[in-house]
Write an enzyme that holds these catalytic residues in place. Structure first.
Site, PDB file in Angstrom:
ATOM      1  N   PHE A 129      16.552 -24.060 -28.512  1.00 14.45           N
ATOM      2  CA  PHE A 129      16.259 -23.084 -29.571  1.00 14.45           C
ATOM      3  C   PHE A 129      16.051 -21.719 -28.929  1.00 14.45           C
ATOM      4  O   PHE A 129      15.194 -21.564 -28.064  1.00 14.45           O
ATOM      5  CB  PHE A 129      15.007 -23.471 -30.379  1.00 14.45           C
ATOM      6  N   ASP A 214      14.566 -19.129 -20.827  1.00 17.16           N
ATOM      7  CA  ASP A 214      13.910 -18.699 -22.068  1.00 17.16           C
ATOM      8  C   ASP A 214      12.480 -19.237 -22.016  1.00 17.16           C
ATOM      9  O   ASP A 214      12.235 -20.418 -22.238  1.00 17.16           O
ATOM     10  CB  ASP A 214      14.681 -19.253 -23.275  1.00 17.16           C
ATOM     11  N   LYS A 243       6.087 -14.670 -28.133  1.00 12.95           N
ATOM     12  CA  LYS A 243       4.929 -15.468 -28.536  1.00 12.95           C
ATOM     13  C   LYS A 243       3.629 -15.038 -27.825  1.00 12.95           C
ATOM     14  O   LYS A 243       3.053 -14.027 -28.193  1.00 12.95           O
ATOM     15  CB  LYS A 243       5.250 -16.949 -28.349  1.00 12.95           C
TER      16      LYS A 243
HETATM   17  C1  LIG Z   1      10.048 -19.104 -30.837  1.00 17.01           C
HETATM   18  C2  LIG Z   1      11.142 -19.100 -29.846  1.00 17.01           C
HETATM   19  C3  LIG Z   1      12.165 -18.121 -29.877  1.00 17.01           C
HETATM   20  C4  LIG Z   1      12.268 -17.095 -30.967  1.00 17.01           C
HETATM   21  O1  LIG Z   1      11.192 -16.206 -30.964  1.00 17.01           O
HETATM   22  P1  LIG Z   1      10.978 -15.239 -32.241  1.00 17.01           P
HETATM   23  O2  LIG Z   1       9.811 -14.398 -31.835  1.00 17.01           O
HETATM   24  O3  LIG Z   1      10.713 -16.124 -33.416  1.00 17.01           O
HETATM   25  O4  LIG Z   1      12.217 -14.462 -32.413  1.00 17.01           O
HETATM   26  C5  LIG Z   1      13.113 -18.160 -28.874  1.00 17.01           C
HETATM   27  N1  LIG Z   1      13.075 -19.078 -27.903  1.00 17.01           N
HETATM   28  C6  LIG Z   1      12.116 -20.018 -27.838  1.00 17.01           C
HETATM   29  C7  LIG Z   1      12.118 -21.000 -26.721  1.00 17.01           C
HETATM   30  C8  LIG Z   1      11.124 -20.076 -28.813  1.00 17.01           C
HETATM   31  O5  LIG Z   1      10.194 -21.032 -28.765  1.00 17.01           O
END
Ligand SMILES: *Cc1c(COP(=O)(O)O)cnc(C)c1O
Length: 391
Positions: A129, A214, A243
């Site tokens: 994701f 990521d 986050k």
């Molecule tokens: C939550 C998340 C995203 C997206 O972050 P947003 O602030 O919602 O755009 C991307 N990568 C990972 C691994 C995530 O957990």
């Protein structure tokens, strides 16, 4: 829920009015232990006095200037992230998806700067994701996020984590980078083994690819290291943050080595809000706490304790949950034998907020500064819930 808000979420019918430490209070007077933390955002819990004070101070002094001018707080935040990681340089934005957009643009630009503009494709992984923008849904690649949003942004190839034969086959003359989450959190809290991370580094080196991690969910101390890839000993070229970096204030960041970022010269990328004085004050306040002596060690210690307590519950309730506990530090998950939403809902009725994840998993994402009594409380609720659901 009013129709004035676009109905893109399946929401739980509760509204909260106040948060304090590890607890949130709803408008009906209910009190909840928050092991969801707004999805790994509230790393210091709610209303942390230092974070609140720094945001208030900065808001009353200077909120925003745009990146037309130098922003000392942004420079300080970048220097501290650089001093504590592999990176040489940081771009600030406002969310995880934007951080990943920057990483994808940076990878294309790196090869462009090297005279290889044909190298634009990024390899991502099944069950990943990476966000909800047009490029990051293509990077994510599953039907659920792509449905109805075609044509799909070009340039993403997917393979299964650990399938190095498929990975080799997917690498071609157009490949620019490999992008992976050190723990596939939304996908079901699946830890990418250290050996797999190390092999990915090797594959990147052998093929001239950038390794992008990521760390939007795994970063900022969540796993018991500042960045989760540190567990593997691998040095990436790029890491993205979101986050937890703002502790509740929206911040995203794309960190890179100077070499990987060499194409990102003046005028190539931008964000009106990115790293503004208010955001930088929030980010610096979070770092003040996270980088203090013993903080990340506490995450590791509390993570180990929560994991062993969870393993114990799992062993005794194998009709409701599988035995294996997934994750690292305070990013943990247990796979359910009943629908995971049954467990999530029952936990909430017992006063503990937890999020679901893919693969029928219930996640636990407590504040990073929890103490043992919070773990006792969550485990007690889980015991009760398992007893109810096991009947
Ligand atoms: C939550 C998340 C995203 C997206 O972050 P947003 O602030 O919602 O755009 C991307 N990568 C990972 C691994 C995530 O957990």
């Amino acid at each position: 829920m009013t129709a004035a808000v676009m109905p893109t979420y399946g929401r739980i019918d509760i509204a909260f009015e106040r948060g304090e430490g590890a607890y949130m209070y709803d408008t009906e007077g209910g009190k909840y232990l928050d092991f969801a933390t707004g999805l790994a955002v509230l790393c210091l819990g709610h209303s942390h006095p230092h974070l609140v004070a720094e945001i208030q101070r900065q808001a009353a002094t200077l909120m925003h200037t745009s990146n037309l001018y130098n922003i000392p707080g942004q420079e300080r935040l970048a220097e501290r992230l650089v001093a504590n990681s592999f990176a040489d340089t940081v771009f600030f934005c406002n969310s995880g998806a934007e951080a990943n957009e920057c990483a994808i643009k940076l990878a294309r630009r790196y090869h462009h700067a090297n005279g290889n503009p044909e190298r634009y494709r990024v390899i991502t992984f099944d069950d990943c994701f990476h966000g909800r923008t047009l490029a990051t849904i293509a990077a994510t690649g599953n039907e659920k996020v792509l449905d109805g949003f075609g044509p799909k942004v070009e340039g993403f190839d997917h393979v299964a984590v650990g399938d190095f034969e498929a990975l080799q086959a997917a690498i071609g003359p157009q490949t620019a980078a490999i992008m992976i989450e050190p723990i596939q959190a939304e996908g079901g809290v699946m830890v990418v083994e250290d050996a797999v991370m190390q092999k990915l580094r090797q594959v990147c080196d052998d093929n001239g690819l950038l390794l992008i991690v990521d760390e939007v969910q795994t970063g900022m101390g969540r796993t018991g290291r500042l960045l989760a890839h540190e567990w593997s000993g691998v040095t990436p070229d790029v890491a993205t943050l979101g986050k937890g970096i703002g502790g509740g204030f929206p911040i995203g960041a794309c960190m890179a080595t100077a070499e990987a970022a060499k194409g990102m010269v003046a005028g190539t990328h931008g964000s009106t809000y990115g790293g503004n004085p208010l955001a930088a004050a929030a980010g610096n306040a979070v770092l003040d706490v996270i980088l203090a002596d013993g903080f990340i060690e506490n995450v590791e210690r509390m993570g180990a304790l929560l994991r062993s307590r969870l393993e114990d519950v799992c062993r005794r309730n194998d009709s409701v949950i599988h035995e294996e506990v997934r994750g690292r530090g305070l990013l943990l998950g247990i796979q359910c034998r009943v629908p995971n939403m049954d467990l999530v809902t029952a936990m909430r009725k017992h006063g503990v907020l937890v999020p679901p994840a893919g693969d029928n998993v219930m996640r636990m994402l407590p504040p990073l500064n929890i103490v043992e009594s919070h773990i006792d409380e969550a485990i007690e609720a889980l015991e009760d819930v398992c007893r109810e659901l096991g009947q």
